[in-house]
Design a protein around this motif. Structure first.
Motif, PDB file in Angstrom:
ATOM      1  N   GLN A  66      34.992  30.568  37.130  1.00 59.70           N
ATOM      2  CA  GLN A  66      34.571  31.455  36.051  1.00 59.70           C
ATOM      3  C   GLN A  66      33.632  30.731  35.093  1.00 59.70           C
ATOM      4  N   TYR A  84      34.681  40.174  36.282  1.00 51.21           N
ATOM      5  CA  TYR A  84      34.945  38.789  36.673  1.00 51.21           C
ATOM      6  C   TYR A  84      36.296  38.306  36.158  1.00 51.21           C
ATOM      7  N   VAL A 104      33.176  34.261  44.757  1.00 48.47           N
ATOM      8  CA  VAL A 104      32.132  34.484  43.753  1.00 48.47           C
ATOM      9  C   VAL A 104      30.934  35.179  44.383  1.00 48.47           C
TER      10      VAL A 104
END
Length: 411
Positions: free
Chosen positions: A94, A139, A168
């Motif tokens: 992240q 996300y 991702v």
């Protein structure tokens, strides 16, 4: 007084270490160099100039920091309401993605101003990472677990860099915020992965399908619209309709939990490039996010701090680091993932040139090999279900069943 305060705060960032404070080596943070020695040679111990320290502090305070959280809604049917003990790789991923979004939608030059409201586009980026099962939080750890299920991501289980990269890639290509795409360059047979430059560069030439991960769902389109709204507020809409590339390279750089020394100078160099998005790495079973280096020490953000779930606008301060640490680059785990961000085709071509020169200097042990032969087999998956598992990597990811096909969308 302000200079003394800045120096003390910088010392606090590095938890009492004086290796950065008292060294003359330049400091590199995501491709930006800070250098300038205040003491000529032979006139006392070398130190960085105060204005250099202030600039370093400003940059560090502007890096987005993700940590363990507790008290968020349960992830799917797992009943899990905290990622403490298992989510450090997701949090490191992240952080890398957040820095790329910040660069893509706002610009590398943005600096946080204490006691000032966050710009709308920065607040929007942070909002996208909120720990909720929502299409407006694309996300979140919830949506990363959903997107990564076919790649071995399980709530409550630790995973490694390879599974993270594929996750991702899937979720970025599903949403495409501000035209951003993601590609993974990996090798399933060991050795350096081979990147076919024309195939990757096609992202900027519009020759790939608009949805690399398949047609967008209604929820993905809604999140994409939210991303477009944030773009419209960034730099008078200068990024509207723009394209960008996040390139992820999962690697195994040595056996027995130790990085081969031949790779250390290469890792130092890639952290100096303007395309650097940092490295997801760490210690065995303990993921960290490397943002730069000074000499042979790597600078990192550590996700291993537990915070309450961010629920209010006032909680945005919790997304910025309060501590940053150093460790010897030679001591990092060999299983890692390097990130690059390219804003344009020219930026990508410059990256390819840098990787070629790095390969020439590598003595036969490059991080990545670049080829222009379009007929070569692509080293990145052409479909999101053709992914590399973490099998053989130094992590605990669950290998995917090659025959498994599983649909997902942003929750």
């Amino acid at each position: 007084m302000a200079q003394v305060l800045g120096l003390r705060r910088l010392q606090d960032y590095f938890q009492g270490t004086t290796s950065l404070i008292g060294a003359s080596d330049p400091v590199w943070i995501l491709g930006v160099c800070y250098e300038g020695c205040s003491s000529p040679k032979g006139e006392g111990p070398p130190t960085l100039k105060q204005e250099v320290l202030n600039a370093i502090l400003s940059d560090l305070m502007s890096r987005i920091w993700m940590t363990y959280r507790k008290g968020f809604p349960a992830i799917g049917n797992s009943g899990i309401t905290s990622d403490v003990g298992w989510g450090c790789t997701l949090r490191s991923g992240q952080m890398l993605l957040a820095q790329v979004l910040l660069h893509h939608l706002v610009g590398r030059q943005w600096r946080r101003k204490l006691e000032a409201a966050f710009p709308e586009e920065v607040a929007q980026i942070l909002h996208w990472f909120g720990d909720q099962p929502s299409e407006q939080r694309p996300y979140s750890v919830h949506n990363l677990c959903a997107a990564g299920h076919r790649h071995g991501v399980r709530a409550g289980n630790w995973l490694g860099p390879s599974g993270l990269c594929n996750t991702v890639e899937a979720i970025v290509n599903h949403v495409q915020p501000g035209g951003l795409r993601c590609k993974v360059v990996a090798s399933s047979g060991g050795g350096a992965p081979v990147m076919c430059a024309p195939r990757i560069g096609a992202v900027f030439q519009g020759s790939e399908k608009a949805a690399a991960a398949g047609p967008q769902s209604a929820t993905a389109a809604a999140v994409g619209a939210a991303a477009a709204a944030a773009v419209a507020t960034a730099g008078a809409g200068q990024l509207a309709g723009a394209q960008g590339l996040l390139l992820l390279v999962p690697l195994m750089l040595g056996p027995n939990g130790k990085v081969n020394s031949r790779y250390v100078p290469q890792l130092q160099e890639v952290l100096q490039w303007p395309q650097s998005a940092g490295i997801v790495g760490g210690r065995p079973s303990s993921s960290l996010y490397f943002v730069g280096h000074q000499g042979e020490s790597v600078l990192f953000l550590d996700p291993h701090e537990v915070q309450e779930v961010a629920a209010e606008a006032s909680d945005l301060e919790s997304y910025f680091c309060s501590q940053l640490r150093l460790m010897p680059l030679a001591n990092i785990d060999p299983s890692l993932a390097i990130g690059f961000y390219c804003r344009s085709l020219g930026d990508f071509q410059d990256l390819c040139d840098k990787l070629r020169r790095l390969e020439e200097k590598s003595g036969g042990a490059p991080l990545v090999s670049v080829t222009d032969k379009d007929e070569a087999e692509p080293s990145w998956p052409s479909r999101t279900d053709e992914v590399l598992s973490d099998e053989g990597m130094s992590d605990c990811g669950t290998p995917r069943d090659p025959g498994q096909r599983e649909e997902w969308e942003v929750l």
